[in-house]
Enzyme design. Sequence first.
Site, PDB file in Angstrom:
ATOM      1  N   MET A 124       0.815  -1.285   0.188  1.00 34.39           N
ATOM      2  CA  MET A 124      -0.037   0.044   0.142  1.00 34.39           C
ATOM      3  C   MET A 124       0.744   1.184  -0.069  1.00 34.39           C
ATOM      4  O   MET A 124       0.361   2.515  -0.524  1.00 34.39           O
ATOM      5  CB  MET A 124      -1.091   0.039   1.236  1.00 34.39           C
ATOM      6  CG  MET A 124      -2.098  -0.918   1.488  1.00 34.39           C
ATOM      7  SD  MET A 124      -2.792  -1.206   2.865  1.00 34.39           S
ATOM      8  CE  MET A 124      -3.287   0.655   3.309  1.00 34.39           C
ATOM      9  N   ASP A 152      -1.691  -8.811  10.236  1.00 32.92           N
ATOM     10  CA  ASP A 152      -0.612  -9.080   8.945  1.00 32.92           C
ATOM     11  C   ASP A 152       0.926  -9.306   9.717  1.00 32.92           C
ATOM     12  O   ASP A 152       2.006  -8.839   9.273  1.00 32.92           O
ATOM     13  CB  ASP A 152      -0.291  -7.726   8.104  1.00 32.92           C
ATOM     14  CG  ASP A 152       0.338  -8.064   6.766  1.00 32.92           C
ATOM     15  OD1 ASP A 152       0.500  -9.273   6.459  1.00 32.92           O
ATOM     16  OD2 ASP A 152       0.847  -7.246   6.305  1.00 32.92           O
TER      17      ASP A 152
END
Length: 653
Positions: free
Chosen positions: A21, A137
């Site tokens: 991202m 994550d």
Amino acid sequence: MIGKILGGRYEIIEQIGGGGMALVYKAKCQLLDRFVAIKVLKDEFVNDEEFVRKFRRESQAAASLSHPNIVNIYDVGVESDGNNQIYYIVMEYIKGKTLKELIKEKGKLSIENALDYSYQIAEALQHAHKNHLVHRDIKPHNIMITDDNRVKVTDFGIARAATSSTVTTTSNVLGSVHYFSPEQARGGYTDEKSDIYSLGIVMYEMVTGKLPYQGESPITVALKHVQEDIKPPRELNSQIPIGFENVILRCVQKRQADRYSNITELIKDLKKVRNNIDDIDFNDIDSYDSHTKIIPIVDVEDDEIVKSKAQVKNTKKTKKTSKKDGSGKIIFLGIFLAFLLATSIWLGAYQLKKFFASGDLITVPKIIGMQEEQARKEIEDLGLKFEVEGRAKSSEFKVGEVISQSEAEDNKVKKGYPIRVTISEGDNLVKVPNVVSKDLEYAQELLEDAGLKTKVDYENSDTIPENVVISQDPDSGSVEPGTRIKLVVSQGEEIKHVNMIKVVGLNIEEAKKKILDLGLEVGDITPQPSETVAKDQVTWQSYVQGTKLETKTAVDLFISSGPSEESTNNGEEIDVSNKERPITFLLTPLPEVEETTIKILRTQDGITDIVYNKKHKATEESVYETFSGKIGAVFEVYCNDTLVHQRTITKDE
């Protein structure tokens, strides 16, 4: 992005990383003069509302956390760059490597390091989970290891509040496919146990150097997480303690209910494995409970008895028939053996007598109970040899004392004869863990778990962060339980104090030099018109002469910009008495009362105004406040309605 300045203070220096991202840059904070890391959302996502929402959520989630093993968030912001928007987060800059880089360099980590890192990661997750945040994550790429071996968990990019809906509804499952849980692969409900699964995969990779599931595509790997059993890590590395393997295998269970119920339980088991690691025989895989098989203990003595009984049964009849014939042979054999024994004793005594007669004899002293060094000196001073043949635990003797000696007290031996001793290790000795470079709280916890106490001394350090252990004594070996371990802990850079000098009236360049020479910093410089002071001369300083300041404190200055256009009329001077000028007061609460009401009155042009009226507690520090007034204005300072100071603005003020 290189060279850009974000937020008016963060200068981008270089790119140091990136993810799915965002890109990560190293930057210099011009205000605080320190390096920071800045995460910037990638250009292709700035117009995607979903990604922008996740990016903002990362900053909000991480900023709410404060823990030694979690990267600090300093600032967040959005900045326009032409037609584009730059979304960024300012974070703590970590000097070190990612855990993934360490695993690639070393192939696999030592058991001690893997346990240490696992414990620190779990501590970070425990703090996040207590704040109702799931990371979602966890992977080696998101775990930084500093140069002093401390773990910093970063990138809460897809974390979300555990109390909100945690069902993945998007078609693209977030997370890294090699580390995410079966429920993430299925797009199902994720909670704290999903982080536990991912941490289990990370631990697996640390101790084996390999990932448990591989595949040609992300979908293949995801399916293996859901369908295939994991290969036990000890099949890849037999040095892994059974207890550590059991912890890993429990973390990576397919069903959430079969894993640890919470991260605190995992931390407790990691402590147990860490405390017993030196007592585990890595090669004896059957001596511990295992997920693969349990081997019952074989009683050797009982086995021999069974064999003996079988032999008796098989030969009973034979013995009965030969009993009479064998009795005579046994008598003859006994007489022969007795003769051999007597001959050996006589020959031995003769040889000993011959040995002792060949030189001067030394009387052996009693050294049992002496400390090793004292006993060694006593033996060697007599011309004998001192040999340590072993060390053993003992509740009767203290650490280092002699438990036994090979030659009894008053025995006579030749010069150079060896006296062999056994030295006491004390009762139930414990190994001293190495806590250098660890956070004080974590170090004390390690030592407490080992049954040891601590004594903490502090020292200033320009290189070791605050509250990190610089050294310990003893730093290794085994000691008795309850021994106090001396720790020297960093209290950061030494804070020095200087007395402020007067720079009013000096040229600005000269004033700056004097401020910097004191170890202070120059703060804001504000130009103001002045009809009486030459241009670029200092007219006001934020701290008056004699004020005690910490080094690196910023001092703000007002300087003259010369006469204003209104002050002259075709070269003729005009009256400047109506011009207001600054005046500064140091406000200090009274120490003898809990609260002081400080009020300041200004009388100007025949009018009295209250320009300051606040309550200050006795525990508060003194503060500087600046006001303005015309020449001749009178200021009165009251503490609890008692006049304590009066001051008039003059031309020289």
